[in-house]
Each structure stands twice: as structure tokens, then as C-alpha cells.
Design a protein around this motif. Structure first.
Motif, PDB file in Angstrom:
ATOM      1  N   THR A 135       0.819  -1.209   0.000  1.00  0.00           N
ATOM      2  CA  THR A 135       0.000   0.000   0.000  1.00  0.00           C
ATOM      3  C   THR A 135       0.855   1.263   0.000  1.00  0.00           C
ATOM      4  OG1 THR A 135      -1.770  -1.155   1.180  1.00  0.00           O
ATOM      5  CG2 THR A 135      -1.824   1.251   1.200  1.00  0.00           C
ATOM      6  N   ILE A 136       1.861   1.310   0.868  1.00  0.00           N
ATOM      7  CA  ILE A 136       2.667   2.530   0.931  1.00  0.00           C
ATOM      8  C   ILE A 136       3.584   2.661  -0.276  1.00  0.00           C
ATOM      9  CG2 ILE A 136       4.496   1.503   2.370  1.00  0.00           C
ATOM     10  CD1 ILE A 136       3.204   5.150   2.436  1.00  0.00           C
ATOM     11  N   ALA A 137       4.263   1.560  -0.643  1.00  0.00           N
ATOM     12  CA  ALA A 137       5.162   1.628  -1.804  1.00  0.00           C
ATOM     13  C   ALA A 137       4.360   1.813  -3.086  1.00  0.00           C
ATOM     14  CB  ALA A 137       6.007   0.351  -1.884  1.00  0.00           C
ATOM     15  N   GLY A 138       3.243   1.089  -3.189  1.00  0.00           N
ATOM     16  CA  GLY A 138       2.414   1.240  -4.377  1.00  0.00           C
ATOM     17  C   GLY A 138       1.812   2.638  -4.466  1.00  0.00           C
ATOM     18  N   GLY A 139       1.357   3.163  -3.333  1.00  0.00           N
ATOM     19  CA  GLY A 139       0.783   4.512  -3.332  1.00  0.00           C
ATOM     20  C   GLY A 139       1.786   5.563  -3.766  1.00  0.00           C
ATOM     21  N   LEU A 140       3.016   5.443  -3.281  1.00  0.00           N
ATOM     22  CA  LEU A 140       4.052   6.413  -3.659  1.00  0.00           C
ATOM     23  C   LEU A 140       4.435   6.267  -5.134  1.00  0.00           C
ATOM     24  CD1 LEU A 140       6.313   6.230  -0.466  1.00  0.00           C
ATOM     25  CD2 LEU A 140       4.736   8.063  -1.127  1.00  0.00           C
ATOM     26  N   LEU A 141       4.538   5.018  -5.617  1.00  0.00           N
ATOM     27  CA  LEU A 141       4.838   4.806  -7.037  1.00  0.00           C
ATOM     28  C   LEU A 141       3.751   5.415  -7.920  1.00  0.00           C
ATOM     29  CD1 LEU A 141       6.149   1.101  -7.171  1.00  0.00           C
ATOM     30  CD2 LEU A 141       7.373   3.124  -8.001  1.00  0.00           C
ATOM     31  N   MET A 142       2.499   5.155  -7.534  1.00  0.00           N
ATOM     32  CA  MET A 142       1.380   5.659  -8.343  1.00  0.00           C
ATOM     33  C   MET A 142       1.302   7.177  -8.324  1.00  0.00           C
ATOM     34  SD  MET A 142      -1.500   2.877  -7.225  1.00  0.00           S
ATOM     35  CE  MET A 142      -1.060   1.144  -7.161  1.00  0.00           C
ATOM     36  N   ALA A 143       1.613   7.764  -7.180  1.00  0.00           N
ATOM     37  CA  ALA A 143       1.561   9.227  -7.074  1.00  0.00           C
ATOM     38  C   ALA A 143       2.591   9.898  -7.977  1.00  0.00           C
ATOM     39  CB  ALA A 143       1.775   9.639  -5.621  1.00  0.00           C
ATOM     40  N   HIS A 144       3.723   9.226  -8.194  1.00  0.00           N
ATOM     41  CA  HIS A 144       4.810   9.835  -8.968  1.00  0.00           C
ATOM     42  C   HIS A 144       4.887   9.339 -10.414  1.00  0.00           C
ATOM     43  CE1 HIS A 144       6.192  10.694  -4.825  1.00  0.00           C
ATOM     44  NE2 HIS A 144       6.746  11.759  -5.374  1.00  0.00           N
ATOM     45  N   PHE A 145       4.508   8.066 -10.652  1.00  0.00           N
ATOM     46  CA  PHE A 145       4.724   7.485 -11.983  1.00  0.00           C
ATOM     47  C   PHE A 145       3.463   6.877 -12.605  1.00  0.00           C
ATOM     48  CE2 PHE A 145       8.686   6.966  -9.504  1.00  0.00           C
ATOM     49  CZ  PHE A 145       9.517   7.781 -10.246  1.00  0.00           C
ATOM     50  N   GLY A 146       2.320   7.017 -11.952  1.00  0.00           N
ATOM     51  CA  GLY A 146       1.092   6.458 -12.494  1.00  0.00           C
ATOM     52  C   GLY A 146       0.821   5.054 -11.973  1.00  0.00           C
ATOM     53  N   TRP A 147      -0.443   4.625 -12.091  1.00  0.00           N
ATOM     54  CA  TRP A 147      -0.842   3.359 -11.475  1.00  0.00           C
ATOM     55  C   TRP A 147      -0.200   2.146 -12.134  1.00  0.00           C
ATOM     56  CZ3 TRP A 147      -3.406  -0.424 -14.237  1.00  0.00           C
ATOM     57  CH2 TRP A 147      -4.062  -0.051 -15.422  1.00  0.00           C
ATOM     58  N   ARG A 148       0.126   2.226 -13.410  1.00  0.00           N
ATOM     59  CA  ARG A 148       0.704   1.072 -14.102  1.00  0.00           C
ATOM     60  C   ARG A 148       2.089   0.703 -13.581  1.00  0.00           C
ATOM     61  NH1 ARG A 148      -2.447  -0.002 -18.528  1.00  0.00           N
ATOM     62  NH2 ARG A 148      -3.862   1.694 -19.138  1.00  0.00           N
ATOM     63  N   SER A 149       2.816   1.685 -13.092  1.00  0.00           N
ATOM     64  CA  SER A 149       4.193   1.440 -12.644  1.00  0.00           C
ATOM     65  C   SER A 149       4.258   0.438 -11.499  1.00  0.00           C
ATOM     66  CB  SER A 149       4.844   2.761 -12.220  1.00  0.00           C
ATOM     67  OG  SER A 149       4.167   3.319 -11.094  1.00  0.00           O
ATOM     68  N   GLU A 223     -14.742   8.459   0.591  1.00  0.00           N
ATOM     69  CA  GLU A 223     -15.674   8.749   1.687  1.00  0.00           C
ATOM     70  C   GLU A 223     -15.060   9.626   2.778  1.00  0.00           C
ATOM     71  OE1 GLU A 223     -18.865   7.960   1.696  1.00  0.00           O
ATOM     72  OE2 GLU A 223     -18.619   7.046  -0.275  1.00  0.00           O
ATOM     73  N   ARG A 224     -13.727   9.522   2.954  1.00  0.00           N
ATOM     74  CA  ARG A 224     -13.084  10.287   4.021  1.00  0.00           C
ATOM     75  C   ARG A 224     -12.171  11.398   3.509  1.00  0.00           C
ATOM     76  NH1 ARG A 224     -16.393   9.528   8.225  1.00  0.00           N
ATOM     77  NH2 ARG A 224     -16.779   7.309   8.597  1.00  0.00           N
ATOM     78  N   GLY A 225     -12.018  11.502   2.185  1.00  0.00           N
ATOM     79  CA  GLY A 225     -11.331  12.641   1.597  1.00  0.00           C
ATOM     80  C   GLY A 225      -9.817  12.635   1.669  1.00  0.00           C
ATOM     81  N   PHE A 226      -9.194  11.479   1.888  1.00  0.00           N
ATOM     82  CA  PHE A 226      -7.734  11.415   1.931  1.00  0.00           C
ATOM     83  C   PHE A 226      -7.145  11.460   0.521  1.00  0.00           C
ATOM     84  CE2 PHE A 226      -8.755   9.628   6.085  1.00  0.00           C
ATOM     85  CZ  PHE A 226      -7.763  10.153   6.891  1.00  0.00           C
ATOM     86  N   SER A 227      -5.962  12.068   0.395  1.00  0.00           N
ATOM     87  CA  SER A 227      -5.219  12.009  -0.862  1.00  0.00           C
ATOM     88  C   SER A 227      -4.657  10.597  -1.015  1.00  0.00           C
ATOM     89  CB  SER A 227      -4.071  13.015  -0.856  1.00  0.00           C
ATOM     90  OG  SER A 227      -3.095  12.640   0.120  1.00  0.00           O
ATOM     91  N   ILE A 228      -4.091  10.287  -2.181  1.00  0.00           N
ATOM     92  CA  ILE A 228      -3.556   8.940  -2.387  1.00  0.00           C
ATOM     93  C   ILE A 228      -2.400   8.662  -1.433  1.00  0.00           C
ATOM     94  CG2 ILE A 228      -1.978   9.646  -4.246  1.00  0.00           C
ATOM     95  CD1 ILE A 228      -2.526   6.886  -5.517  1.00  0.00           C
ATOM     96  N   VAL A 229      -1.574   9.693  -1.155  1.00  0.00           N
ATOM     97  CA  VAL A 229      -0.460   9.506  -0.214  1.00  0.00           C
ATOM     98  C   VAL A 229      -0.984   9.374   1.214  1.00  0.00           C
ATOM     99  CG1 VAL A 229       1.637  10.525   0.725  1.00  0.00           C
ATOM    100  CG2 VAL A 229       1.164  10.707  -1.722  1.00  0.00           C
ATOM    101  N   GLY A 230      -1.945  10.224   1.581  1.00  0.00           N
ATOM    102  CA  GLY A 230      -2.535  10.128   2.911  1.00  0.00           C
ATOM    103  C   GLY A 230      -3.222   8.793   3.124  1.00  0.00           C
ATOM    104  N   MET A 231      -3.960   8.337   2.095  1.00  0.00           N
ATOM    105  CA  MET A 231      -4.600   7.026   2.160  1.00  0.00           C
ATOM    106  C   MET A 231      -3.576   5.935   2.376  1.00  0.00           C
ATOM    107  SD  MET A 231      -4.684   4.123   0.084  1.00  0.00           S
ATOM    108  CE  MET A 231      -4.290   4.792  -1.530  1.00  0.00           C
ATOM    109  N   ALA A 232      -2.454   6.034   1.643  1.00  0.00           N
ATOM    110  CA  ALA A 232      -1.431   4.999   1.728  1.00  0.00           C
ATOM    111  C   ALA A 232      -0.875   4.882   3.150  1.00  0.00           C
ATOM    112  CB  ALA A 232      -0.304   5.300   0.740  1.00  0.00           C
ATOM    113  N   TRP A 233      -0.642   6.017   3.805  1.00  0.00           N
ATOM    114  CA  TRP A 233      -0.088   5.988   5.159  1.00  0.00           C
ATOM    115  C   TRP A 233      -1.100   5.456   6.174  1.00  0.00           C
ATOM    116  CZ3 TRP A 233       4.755   5.791   6.173  1.00  0.00           C
ATOM    117  CH2 TRP A 233       5.672   6.446   5.357  1.00  0.00           C
ATOM    118  N   ILE A 234      -2.353   5.868   6.073  1.00  0.00           N
ATOM    119  CA  ILE A 234      -3.372   5.391   7.010  1.00  0.00           C
ATOM    120  C   ILE A 234      -3.612   3.892   6.828  1.00  0.00           C
ATOM    121  CG2 ILE A 234      -5.827   5.490   7.608  1.00  0.00           C
ATOM    122  CD1 ILE A 234      -4.324   7.813   8.713  1.00  0.00           C
TER     123      ILE A 234
END
Length: 321
Positions: A135-149, A223-234
């Protein structure tokens, strides 16, 4: 490590769901089908894959399964249609179905019954840490390089497991073969009421666990309004509570057994508390305030993790080596 990789790859789409849905213009029904398609093949191939592991060796089936699911993960990163994603999710489930039957076969063969709680706790720590890292590594990859990465990276790294496994597979095969009791029949296993009770327990646990694994990232964003990075950490923190709870529960049950406690009481008590508590937590997450929902999320993950070692240990005790 194998099951750690298993859970990183199976949860990858959950982390990417919000982005995939927007990129490919998918509705919630289609996303639900993609998330559940994994289980269509994963569930129904458990028994035939288990038979293959008995006949041809768990070490070989585990290697074949990983090769298939890692390849499917990589190819998901190239998919541009709902149909292609659906087929690849089915293949992912087929490959990953080798994981638990193969690992259970090896554990039951080499670990004494009174140590299965700790052993399964360690295994659970491994596979439940998969969503943490994924979740955290995937979230950071997706935030910077897109979901396919994330699919390309995780699928490629998964294949590297085959290198160290090829060096120890021979030792695993020898240990399993030496301890296997060929006199055990299907009927001897199927006629035990405890087997069906354990299966019902795993069904109940998996319903709530996979509901959270598949929909938690999307829930936190929509539903809770988190960004993709915030979601990844929670989500990562919640999954970590799950993993640590599994390890502690397995260790605690073994200590209980070492002091003369009953395996029946030890495993089933933890399972009952976890199941009842999970229902209460899910209601609180759906109906409570944001603060109540967040606290309930972490309590839920701890309860879910505590029940994990018992499910597999009970099966290994029932069936023997």
C-alpha cells in the motif's frame, strides 16, 4: 517471504482502484467484479492445487504458482480494457491459489503441533505485512509514476524470489517427504466436524478481511477525503496493526498450550472474540464519526490479525503432516 509477495500482488489493484476506475472509465460494479474476480479462481482451485502439491511436491507447485501470478501482475500494467483486466485477475487468482496449500503442507510436515501457533504467527506476520509494504510503496509509485508502474515493479520483483527458492527447494522436498503419512485419506479428513467448523470460521474471517483489503483504500479516498499519499499511510498503519497482532496471538496461544491449556479452547476463544468484535467495528466504521471510524479501523485490524494463526494451525493439526 512467498506469502508476503502473494499479498503485495493481490492487493495491488485495491491501492490503484481509484486511479484505474478514473483512467478506464469503470463504474463501481465493474470495479467490484475486478476485485472479486481474483477469488473466483483462487477459491475454486484450492483443492485441485492441493492435490497437485501432494502428488508433485509443494516446492514445485509454489514456484509454478508464483511464476503465473507475477506474470499476470506485470501484464495488468499493460491492460487498457475491462475484459483484459478481468482475465488477468482470474489468472492472478489461479497462480496465488498455490500459496497457502503449499505453505501449510510444509509447515505441518516440519513443525510440531505445539509450535504451530508461533509458526503460523510468523507466517501471518509475513503475509499481512504484504499490504503494509504494497500500500505505501504502491501509493508512492502511483503518485509519482502512475498506477501502471506499481504492477510492473511489483511483478518483476516477485520473480526474483525464484532464485533463492531454487537453492532450498531440495531440502524442503526431502523434509516433507520424510514426514508425510500416506495412509491419510480424504474421508478421514472430511468426516471430522471440526474441519467444517474451521472452514466456516475461515469463510467468516475472509469475508470481513477481504472486504477491508479490497475497499479500504477507495473508502479512505472517496468517503473520508484522503489524498492517495494520505490514504497509503493510514491504510499501511492499519495493515501493520493486523500483522503484529497475528504474530503476538500465535505466540500467546503457544504459551497457553505450553502451560497445559487446551488447543481447542485457545484457538477457538480467540476466533470467537475476533469475529464478534469485527462485526461491531465494521458497524462503527460505517455509521460513526470520522474519529470513531478511524479508531474502529485499527481495532478491527488487530482483531482480524489475532484470528489468522488459528485458522491455519487448526487445519494443520486436524490433517497432520
Amino acid at each position: 517471504m512467498l506469502l508476503f509477495i502473494n499479498y503485495v500482488d493481490r492487493g495491488n489493484l485495491s491501492t490503484a482502484a481509484h486511479l484505474v476506475q478514473g483512467d478506464l472509465n469503470l463504474n463501481y460494479t465493474q470495479m467490484g467484479m475486478l476485485l472479486s474476480a481474483f477469488s473466483w479462481t483462487y477459491a475454486w482451485t484450492q483443492i485441485p492445487v492441493s492435490w497437485l502439491a501432494e502428488r508433485y511436491g509443494a516446492h514445485r507447485i509454489l514456484a509454478a504458482g508464483l511464476t503465473l501470478w507475477a506474470s499476470a501482475t506485470i501484464l495488468i500494467g499493460f491492460a487498457h480494457t475491462f475484459a483484459m483486466l478481468l482475465v488477468l485477475r482470474l489468472l492472478l487468482g489461479l497462480g496465488e491459489s498455490a500459496g497457502f496449500p503449499g505453505v501449510a503442507k510444509i509447515l505441518a510436515a516440519i513443525v510440531p503441533a505445539k509450535g504451530l501457533g508461533t509458526a503460523n504467527g510468523i507466517i501471518a506476520l509475513g503475509y499481512l505485512t504484504g499490504p503494509v509494504v504494497g500500500t505505501i510503496a504502491g501509493g508512492l509509485l502511483m503518485a509519482h509514476f502512475g498506477w501502471r508502474s506499481s504492477f510492473w515493479v511489483f511483478g518483476g520483483l516477485s520473480l526474483l524470489w525464484l532464485l533463492p527458492w531454487s537453492r532450498v527447494a531440495g531440502e524442503v522436498r526431502t523434509a516433507v517427504h520424510a514426514s508425510t503419512d500416506d495412509s491419510t485419506t480424504w474421508w478421514m479428513i472430511l468426516k471430522q466436524p471440526s474441519l467444517w467448523g474451521t472452514s466456516l470460521g475461515l469463510f467468516s474471517q475472509n469475508y470481513v478481511f477481504y472486504f477491508m483489503l479490497y475497499w479500504l483504500p477507495s473508502y479512505l479516498q472517496t468517503e473520508r477525503g484522503f489524498s492517495i499519499v494520505g490514504m497509503a499511510w493510514i491504510a499501511t498503519s492499519a495493515y501493520m496493526a493486523n500483522a503484529l497482532s497475528a504474530f503476538i496471538a500465535g505466540w500467546a496461544i503457544d504459551r497457553f498450550l505450553a502451560r497445559g491449556g487446551s488447543a481447542n479452547v485457545g484457538y477457538k476463544s480467540v476466533m470467537a472474540v475476533a469475529h464478534l468484535g469485527s462485526v461491531a467495528c465494521m458497524l462503527a466504521m460505517a455509521m460513526g464519526s470520522p474519529k470513531v471510524a478511524l479508531v474502529s479501523l485499527f481495532v478491527y485490524q488487530a482483531l482480524c490479525g489475532a484470528s489468522s494463526p488459528g485458522v491455519y494451525a487448526m487445519c494443520e493439526i486436524l490433517a497432520g503432516p
